[in-house]
Enzyme design. Structure first.
Site, PDB file in Angstrom:
ATOM      1  N   GLU A 137      25.847  27.996  17.174  1.00 43.76           N
ATOM      2  CA  GLU A 137      25.946  26.287  17.498  1.00 43.76           C
ATOM      3  C   GLU A 137      26.123  25.764  16.290  1.00 43.76           C
ATOM      4  O   GLU A 137      25.738  26.286  14.998  1.00 43.76           O
ATOM      5  CB  GLU A 137      24.717  25.952  17.833  1.00 43.76           C
ATOM      6  CG  GLU A 137      24.457  24.578  18.217  1.00 43.76           C
ATOM      7  CD  GLU A 137      23.110  23.908  18.650  1.00 43.76           C
ATOM      8  OE1 GLU A 137      22.325  24.733  18.644  1.00 43.76           O
ATOM      9  OE2 GLU A 137      23.125  22.637  19.256  1.00 43.76           O
ATOM     10  N   GLY A 277      16.234  25.641  11.290  1.00 45.26           N
ATOM     11  CA  GLY A 277      14.773  26.339  11.459  1.00 45.26           C
ATOM     12  C   GLY A 277      15.008  27.451  12.469  1.00 45.26           C
ATOM     13  O   GLY A 277      14.228  28.523  12.241  1.00 45.26           O
ATOM     14  N   ALA A 278      15.803  27.324  13.579  1.00 45.10           N
ATOM     15  CA  ALA A 278      15.795  28.493  14.739  1.00 45.10           C
ATOM     16  C   ALA A 278      16.915  28.158  15.610  1.00 45.10           C
ATOM     17  O   ALA A 278      17.299  26.772  15.779  1.00 45.10           O
ATOM     18  CB  ALA A 278      14.389  28.823  15.484  1.00 45.10           C
ATOM     19  N   MET A 279      17.045  28.848  16.324  1.00 43.06           N
ATOM     20  CA  MET A 279      18.229  28.769  17.272  1.00 43.06           C
ATOM     21  C   MET A 279      17.944  29.556  18.839  1.00 43.06           C
ATOM     22  O   MET A 279      17.461  30.565  19.048  1.00 43.06           O
ATOM     23  CB  MET A 279      19.379  29.360  16.918  1.00 43.06           C
ATOM     24  CG  MET A 279      20.848  29.363  17.750  1.00 43.06           C
ATOM     25  SD  MET A 279      21.291  27.403  18.127  1.00 43.06           S
ATOM     26  CE  MET A 279      21.831  27.418  19.882  1.00 43.06           C
ATOM     27  N   GLU A 280      18.104  28.471  19.802  1.00 47.46           N
ATOM     28  CA  GLU A 280      17.484  28.863  21.222  1.00 47.46           C
ATOM     29  C   GLU A 280      18.367  29.793  22.068  1.00 47.46           C
ATOM     30  O   GLU A 280      18.448  29.753  23.566  1.00 47.46           O
ATOM     31  CB  GLU A 280      17.394  27.630  22.037  1.00 47.46           C
ATOM     32  CG  GLU A 280      18.582  26.863  22.312  1.00 47.46           C
ATOM     33  CD  GLU A 280      19.022  25.898  21.316  1.00 47.46           C
ATOM     34  OE1 GLU A 280      18.537  25.859  20.163  1.00 47.46           O
ATOM     35  OE2 GLU A 280      19.990  24.734  21.799  1.00 47.46           O
ATOM     36  N   ASN A 281      19.282  30.544  21.412  1.00 43.75           N
ATOM     37  CA  ASN A 281      20.284  31.344  22.292  1.00 43.75           C
ATOM     38  C   ASN A 281      19.321  32.060  23.596  1.00 43.75           C
ATOM     39  O   ASN A 281      18.552  32.560  23.347  1.00 43.75           O
ATOM     40  CB  ASN A 281      20.788  32.739  21.398  1.00 43.75           C
ATOM     41  CG  ASN A 281      21.112  32.325  19.977  1.00 43.75           C
ATOM     42  OD1 ASN A 281      21.879  31.632  19.687  1.00 43.75           O
ATOM     43  ND2 ASN A 281      20.425  32.702  18.943  1.00 43.75           N
ATOM     44  N   HIS A 313       9.465  24.462  20.591  1.00 41.64           N
ATOM     45  CA  HIS A 313      10.791  24.070  20.381  1.00 41.64           C
ATOM     46  C   HIS A 313      11.895  24.773  21.326  1.00 41.64           C
ATOM     47  O   HIS A 313      12.586  24.489  22.112  1.00 41.64           O
ATOM     48  CB  HIS A 313      11.094  23.331  19.238  1.00 41.64           C
ATOM     49  CG  HIS A 313      12.596  22.766  19.088  1.00 41.64           C
ATOM     50  ND1 HIS A 313      12.769  21.436  19.302  1.00 41.64           N
ATOM     51  CD2 HIS A 313      13.973  23.047  19.307  1.00 41.64           C
ATOM     52  CE1 HIS A 313      14.055  20.756  19.034  1.00 41.64           C
ATOM     53  NE2 HIS A 313      14.657  21.990  19.150  1.00 41.64           N
ATOM     54  N   GLU A 314      12.314  25.974  20.611  1.00 44.97           N
ATOM     55  CA  GLU A 314      13.186  26.775  21.098  1.00 44.97           C
ATOM     56  C   GLU A 314      12.977  27.468  22.357  1.00 44.97           C
ATOM     57  O   GLU A 314      13.898  27.473  23.132  1.00 44.97           O
ATOM     58  CB  GLU A 314      13.501  28.094  20.093  1.00 44.97           C
ATOM     59  CG  GLU A 314      13.573  27.836  18.588  1.00 44.97           C
ATOM     60  CD  GLU A 314      14.771  26.635  18.297  1.00 44.97           C
ATOM     61  OE1 GLU A 314      15.692  26.730  19.345  1.00 44.97           O
ATOM     62  OE2 GLU A 314      14.300  25.800  17.364  1.00 44.97           O
TER      63      GLU A 314
END
Ligand code: TRP
Ligand code: ZN
Length: 893
Positions: A137, A277-281, A313-314
């Site tokens: 992303e 912060g992080a990624m929701e793959n 969140h993720e």
């Protein structure tokens, strides 16, 4: 509108960068039915083979070209239905590949070579601490292979990974592992299949030698989900909190929204080099270590809550983002605003609603209001961008969440939930727009949101001016409202918003009185319960049966992201601070009281008058401190003076020197006048002994920290000893880091030795070292500028690592106003030098740094000139990244 657009366009032309417009959306002419990817991992020469099943979509002409995105790829081969293409059949572009003629339905095979090792942008496939990972992303997949890298192209992915078995025992991708085996020369392979269609930005791959924590979750329909958290070797004892948070999030989404997880496995991989912060793959989240690792010794209470929030969140993205995704990147707030709202509610349910609301509004006030009033102002659904990565903003995320919260206010919890149900029913498996979301809310509730849509299209923070008129004879209170919204780049003369204003009235015994709105004329705003619906520029509301001296409590719970203008007297504010039943507004009254005092002090400084303020303010502070019925975290927030950043947003032009001096004077005076009180409350709340992490213990640490902070303002040796003792005996990072910061930011003579000891003790815990860097960078002392200069060469610093950059450089620019805004300009020079060193290495992070200059026009002429000069120099840099170009050029417009 057109005027500034032209400027932007001509600036863009000069730099040869392209502006993307929301209005230019066109669907992609082809369906990609399936994607097969094969990775032969190698640090400087990874070969990526892709096979796409492509079909032209109905309604598109047969002579349509096939245009694929691709950046920094070495093309090895391209074939259609196994027939290799020669160079006359395709065109290799700067950022893509065009195939001139394709059949209606075909198999496209491509081979490319990429170099993860030299990829420092942390976008695409890269190496972090010897392990492979990806970040796709928003538009990073195009750095992996040629592909229609846009969120409305959704496909089923099958991924094969091949690498050395010993070095990379774990090889992960989205979905389920369906095959695994050994190969020649000590290699192995794994084959992964994700049964859900997804856009390329949700693709992920990780490979390395990790420590692994596993667990299970049984879903509401009784399915078992395997949970896995992968971390660097030796960090296993720091992942238990992340795992517990994941299980809580999964349960919460079932309980609150009826949303269940859909795959058999959920993996989280923590990496030290990450832009965000992080990624929701899908099925394989990749996290910044900062939001996974946490233990009593290394993480503060705030860190624990942040980990839980980001894990939530993720996870929540699986429905709001992945199952239903965005049609195009202009719709980003569709998933981000909604998911931030969901994680805020999750955290509130796990902790404390009042405290969480205050924390969230602080972000809006100090950061989002600043963005909305500056050169990068954009609606939560932007109309154009040069670099999409620059639009992962507090506006899209946090103001977006405020807009979602307003639906809940307008429609009620049940109505909001009904709207979400319709949204998922209609759009599961689709890539949709913000408009689709509004329509689901409308249709599910038969509620007209026509005017409410303006929150999506108009930028800027609305201002609501409220005046009250009391009729003693009739015992009626009339509130007159005027709303307006300042011009923002490309947008003038805005239309009125639909603004829900939640109100209360307090009588003189501190109680809420019943609201009895009555109709008096056509300017009346509609009132529903305690919500006033503002819809036009000027409206009013009249309440009946109001006793004399009633005080209105306005915008309770921060019911809309607006600036309020009401001339509260100091007495009113003190009253609300003591009595408001709405905890947000109670806090708010105190903040406004502090800022009134500070701005009065600023005026006195300017007029060369002696500084003083009313004793009633001191008493109001003492009352909050002594009130044992209040939660310690709330007390801590209520007793903390607004930050310089928040104060800056309340005035048009800033005298930074006076502002800092006035704020320090207020703090010092409160410290002095209430010395024994701060000491007493410090001693009762500071706890030595076994570590607890329940709400009570967290509250005690919070209020004790605030008391110590006031005491330290006295600059007395016995207080220094108190802080040193807290640091020396702390069995948790909350107490330790609070004490460290207070000592390093004081004038204690041995403070540098204390700092060095702390570093020595923690040098092998990267996340703690980052805290140390923050403390060093935010010391208000004059010498800080020299220290942070030499810290660039310190073994703990690494320009390539965004966490380090944020700790040393962003912390300096955002939380050290006196040194960043030094009159000699060295703070600005320091920042500009780092931007110049970083833009080619990591454009995203360099662009974020550049944003620190956004508010330059608010300062005095001399500082304006110095900041402008730095921006101009940055724009002159050779091959400047478009990320930095967009921020710097807009700042100067
Ligand atoms: N979707 C991510 C989130 O909010 C955001 C994100 C992670 C991101 N990494 C990124 C955005 C890199 C842009 C670039 O949870
Ligand atoms: Zn997100």
């Amino acid at each position: 509108m057109s005027d500034s657009m032209n400027q932007q366009e001509s600036a863009a032309l000069r730099q040869e960068v392209q502006v993307h417009y929301r209005s230019d959306y066109e669907p992609f002419p082809y369906d990609i039915q399936s994607v097969y990817l094969n990775f032969k991992l190698n640090p400087e020469a990874t070969v990526v083979e892709s096979v796409l099943e492509v079909q032209r979509r109905a309604g598109f002409a047969p002579d349509e070209r096939l245009c694929l995105d691709g950046v920094n790829l070495e093309l090895l081969s391209v074939a259609i239905d196994e027939q290799p293409l020669d160079e006359s059949q395709y065109q290799l572009l700067e950022e893509g590949l065009e195939i001139l003629k394709v059949p209606d339905s075909f198999k496209l095979s491509i081979q490319v070579k990429i170099s993860p090792e030299t990829n420092t942008s942390l976008e695409g496939l890269y190496l972090s601490n010897g392990k492979y990972c990806t970040q796709c992303e928003a538009e990073g997949f195009r750095k992996i292979t040629f592909y229609p890298d846009r969120p409305d192209v959704m496909s089923k992915f099958i991924v094969r990974i091949e690498a050395d078995a010993e070095e990379f025992p774990h090889m992960l991708s989205n979905g389920n592992r369906i095959e695994y085996g050994e190969l020649e020369e000590g290699k192995q392979f794994a084959l992964w299949e994700d049964p859900f269609k997804k856009p390329s930005y949700l693709f992920a791959l990780c490979a390395g030698d990790y420590d692994l924590l596993t667990d299970n979750f049984q879903t509401m329909t009784g399915r078992e989900v395997r949970l896995e958290v992968y971390v660097d070797k030796g960090k296993l004892d720091q992942c238990h909190h992340a795992m517990e948070s994941l299980k809580k999030a999964m349960k919460w989404d079932e309980d609150v929204f009826g949303l269940e997880y859909d795959l058999d496995i959920y993996m989280i991989v923590a990496v030290g080099d990450f832009n965000m912060g992080a990624m929701e793959n899908k099925g394989l989240n990749i996290f910044n270590t900062k939001y996974v690792l946490a233990s009593q010794d290394t993480a503060t209470d705030t860190d624990f809550i942040d980990v839980e929030g980001v894990i939530g969140h993720e996870y929540f993205h699986n429905w709001t983002g992945n199952r239903v995704t965005c049609r195009d990147w202009f719709q980003l707030s569709l998933k981000e605003g909604l998911t931030v709202f969901r994680d805020q509610e999750f955290t509130a349910d796990q902790t404390d609603h009042g405290v969480k609301r205050i924390e969230d509004v602080k972000v809006i006030r100090s950061h989002q209001f600043a963005e909305d009033a500056g050169p990068m102002a954009h609606p939560i659904r932007p109309d154009s961008y040069i670099e999409m990565n620059n639009f992962y903003t507090v506006t899209v995320y946090n103001k977006g969440a405020e807009v979602i919260r307003m639906y809940q206010t307008l429609l009620g919890r049940d109505g909001f939930k009904r709207g979400l149900d319709v949204y998922f029913e209609r759009h599961d498996g689709q890539a949709v727009t913000c408009e689709d979301f509004v329509r689901a809310m409308e249709d599910a509730n038969h509620y007209d949101l026509q005017q409410f849509r303006r929150w999506y299209s108009q930028a800027g923070t609305p201002e609501v001016q409220i005046r009250s008129f009391y009729d003693e004879q009739k015992r009626r209170l009339r509130l007159g409202f005027k709303q307006s919204c300042p011009d923002t780049p490309g947008q003038k003369d805005k239309e009125p918003f639909h603004i829900p204003v939640k109100v209360g009235l307090l009588n003189d015994s501190g109680q809420d009185i019943e609201l009895k709105p009555i109709t008096v004329g056509d300017n009346d705003a509609q009132v529903e319960g305690d919500i006033i619906h503002l819809k036009s520029t000027e409206q009013s509301v009249t309440f009946d049966d109001v006793p004399p001296n009633a005080i209105p409590s306005l915008l309770r719970g921060f019911s809309a992201p607006v600036k309020l203008d009401y001339n509260y007297s100091q007495g009113d504010l003190i009253y609300l601070f003591a009595h408001d039943s709405d905890s947000f507004n109670r806090w708010q009254a105190g903040q406004e009281l502090f800022s009134q005092v500070i701005f009065e002090l600023c005026d006195k400084l300017e007029a060369g008058q002696e500084l003083f303020f009313s004793d009633a303010v001191i008493q109001a502070v003492k009352n909050i401190l002594d009130n044992t019925t209040l939660d310690g975290q709330f007390q801590s927030l209520a007793l903390t003076i607004p930050s310089i950043n928040a104060l800056m947003e309340e005035v048009d032009s800033i005298d930074i020197d006076y502002l800092i001096e006035a704020r320090n004077y207020l703090k010092h005076t409160l410290a002095q006048e209430l010395e024994l009180d701060w000491l007493l409350h410090y001693q009762t709340n500071h706890h030595v002994g076994d570590f607890e992490q329940d709400k009570e213990a967290i509250s005690r640490r919070a209020i004790a920290g605030t008391c110590l902070s006031y005491l330290m303002a006295l600059e007395k040796d016995d207080v220094y000893q108190l802080a040193l003792k807290q640091l020396g005996s702390a069995n948790n990072m909350t107490d330790a880091s609070t004490a460290l910061q207070l000592i390093v930011h004081s004038n204690y003579e041995n403070k540098l030795a204390v700092a060095e000891d702390f570093y020595q003790k923690w040098q092998n815990e990267e996340l703690v070292v980052n805290k140390w860097l923050v403390v060093m960078a935010t010391d208000p002392a004059d010498e800080t500028i020299d220290r942070i200069e030499s810290l660039l060469d310190h073994p703990s610093f690494e320009l390539k690592n965004p966490n380090k950059v944020r700790s040393l450089i962003s912390a300096f620019t955002s939380a050290n106003p006196s040194q960043f805004h030094r009159a000699d300009g060295r703070g600005y020079q320091y920042l500009a030098r780092q931007i110049k060193a970083l833009y080619a290495v990591n454009p995203q992070t360099a662009a974020r740094l550049t944003g620190a200059f956004n508010r330059w026009r608010k300062f005095d002429e001399k500082r304006q000139m110095m900041m402008r000069e730095q921006l101009e120099e940055i724009l002159q840099m050779p091959e400047l990244s478009k990320d930095v170009f967009e921020i710097a050029s807009k700042a100067l417009k």
